[in-house]
Design an enzyme around this catalytic site. Structure first.
Site: not given
Ligand code: ADP
Ligand code: MG
Length: 474
Positions: A125, A144, A146, A151, A305, A364, A368-369, A450
């Site tokens: 996803r 990102e 996944n 899910s 990442k 970051k 994940e999660g 979401r």
């Molecule tokens: P995870 O693997 O924990 O889901 P993500 O990279 O998806 O990690 O980041 C988790 C959440 O943080 C995202 O769903 C988003 O709401 C926020 N986020 C992540 N990267 C960014 C970004 N570059 N700018 C703004 N918000 C972000």
């Molecule tokens: Mg995410």
């Protein structure tokens, strides 16, 4: 407010009535989760949180996200087959991040032994936010991708039905008919079924590898039921069960209590907390087997990442997808600024920039999660502490995406009905199947929207921050 609903939302009585209808409709439609208090029980459940109203999404960006999904499928698949790239890219990370290092050790071990698996199944996803550019237009930016346990492909289809009803209750019948049909679970099951068929044993089962605590079981059941509809037998097991009862025969066929397993679909195994010593042994057993793993360990590593950051380096996509300039252009157009914190001048420079201006970035780790990233003051403090240590390389930096907020109501059990300023994240599900070197299936399988209140920088639905939503294209 999302512009099309501005008028109705000022009417508090109408909103209250619509919310009551919405909650009952969600329960009726099966938009369910187990509760935090009784996470093992299906006899006390509640609705999965969702927005009262569908959020507006620019149609052009929505279409762009769908149009690039097959390219991302190809890219992930290419990375998973490129040992040299994974080795080079993750070299600095695995020195300091134990979890990635342990995944990598298993990856190398199964490669050394030689893969028994010949059919490959990817379900991913790709997640995006809509960045607000200086000129006021919105741009699609990938957050990102996944590649394991992505899910809500099941529950999201229920949300669209609820929103259709809510709009009718609010007198927006025509708008209700504009909401798109969406059922990712069907597409996911199609991929699993194809892999099962190519594995080639009628008696073999599909095994969902699930967590000890399964609050999101109904989302998984949606995919399971699609498989049962195709007369494919599904079993649910934990790592612990695999450790205790799993075995391989001489040709590395995987057996679980006497049943041959054709496909292992992981809804677990993506964070360090999922593993103790026995679970790592179980993971190794699964990876060594002939069964189709979704994902195999190489594909899980392709979703880190660190890999994402490396992809944004000039020239990397060209090496991974030679002869595909159009796909590369589509993929690259979705990238936000991503920066390596590896030791050296480049890392020193960006670390200093981020410390000076933390609100421009997200820090970051390889996790994940949800709930792991660092922002603002915290980002600054952590970077200051680790900027001269190798620990820095376990993180990447990313430009912070700044979407235009919109008003909505987040419906959540035991929470008051109140209006919030919200931002949304769009996910597109992708599915592909490869047999040997031949790609036999590659498609987008549906979407997930979401939405969360802007007070929360981070976190998904399972983390209790975001809620399910439906895109209303404008
Ligand atoms: P995870 O693997 O924990 O889901 P993500 O990279 O998806 O990690 O980041 C988790 C959440 O943080 C995202 O769903 C988003 O709401 C926020 N986020 C992540 N990267 C960014 C970004 N570059 N700018 C703004 N918000 C972000
Ligand atoms: Mg995410």
């Amino acid at each position: 407010m999302a512009a099309p609903w501005r008028d109705v939302v000022r009417d508090a009585a109408a909103v209250r009535e619509a919310a009551a209808v919405a909650v009952d409709a969600a329960l009726l439609a099966g938009g369910l989760m187990r509760t935090g208090e009784q996470p093992h029980a299906s006899d006390v459940v509640n609705y999965a949180p969702f927005t009262l109203l569908p959020s507006t999404v620019p149609r052009a960006l929505f279409e762009q996200a769908y149009a690039v999904q097959q390219d991302f499928n190809l890219l992930v698949d290419a990375i998973s087959q490129n040992k040299e790239f994974l080795e080079q890219t993750l070299a600095s990370t695995i020195k300091v991040d134990d979890f990635t290092a342990q995944l990598f050790r298993i990856y190398m071990q199964v490669l050394e032994e030689g893969l028994a698996q010949t059919v490959f199944l990817g379900i991913n996803r790709s997640d995006y936010m809509f960045d607000c550019e200086l000129d006021g237009t919105a741009a699609l930016r990938q957050i990102e991708i996944n590649t394991i346990a992505a899910s809500f492909g099941g529950l999201t289809s229920r949300t669209a039905d609820v929103h259709r009803l809510v709009l009718k209750v609010l007198g927006k019948t025509e708008e209700a008919s504009n909401l798109l049909p969406n059922n990712p679970a069907k597409g996911l099951a199609l991929g699993i079924a194809k892999a099962w068929e190519l594995y080639g044993s009628q008696r073999a089962v599909v095994m969902f590898l699930v967590e000890e605590i399964q609050r999101n079981i109904f989302d998984q059941r949606c995919v399971e039921n699609e498989l049962w509809n195709r007369n494919i037998r599904v079993i649910r097991r934990r790592f612990r069960d695999v450790f205790e009862q799993g075995s391989l025969d001489a040709s590395r066929r995987l057996y679980m209590d006497g049943q041959e397993v054709a496909v292992v679909y992981y809804r677990e195994g993506y964070v360090p907390q999922n593993y103790d010593q026995q679970n790592w042994e179980a993971r190794l057993l699964l990876e060594r087997s002939r069964a189709v793993k979704c994902p195999d360990i190489a594909t899980q590593l392709a979703g880190t990442k660190k890999v994402q950051q490396e992809l944004s380096r000039p020239g990397t996509l060209e090496k991974l997808l030679p002869g595909c300039p159009e796909a590369i252009a589509r993929v690259r157009a979705t990238f936000a600024g991503l920066y390596s914190l590896d030791e050296g001048e480049e890392g020193d420079r960006i670390a200093a920039t981020a410390i000076a201006d933390p609100d421009r970035f997200v820090l970051k780790p390889q996790r994940e999660g949800g709930g792991n990233n660092l922002y603002g003051e915290e980002l600054k403090q952590v970077l200051e502490k680790i900027k001269d240590s190798p620990e820095r390389t376990s993180y990447i930096l990313m430009d912070k995406i700044k979407p235009q907020p919109a008003l909505n109501y987040l419906l959540r059990a035991h929470s008051p009905l109140q209006v919030s300023e919200c931002v949304s994240e769009l996910g597109i599900f992708g599915v592909y199947v490869r047999q040997g070197q031949e790609l036999v299936l590659n498609q987008a399988a549906g979407h997930l929207l979401r939405t969360k209140a802007i007070e929360y920088a981070d976190g998904g639905v399972a983390a209790g921050v975001a809620v399910l939503d439906t895109p209303y294209l404008v």
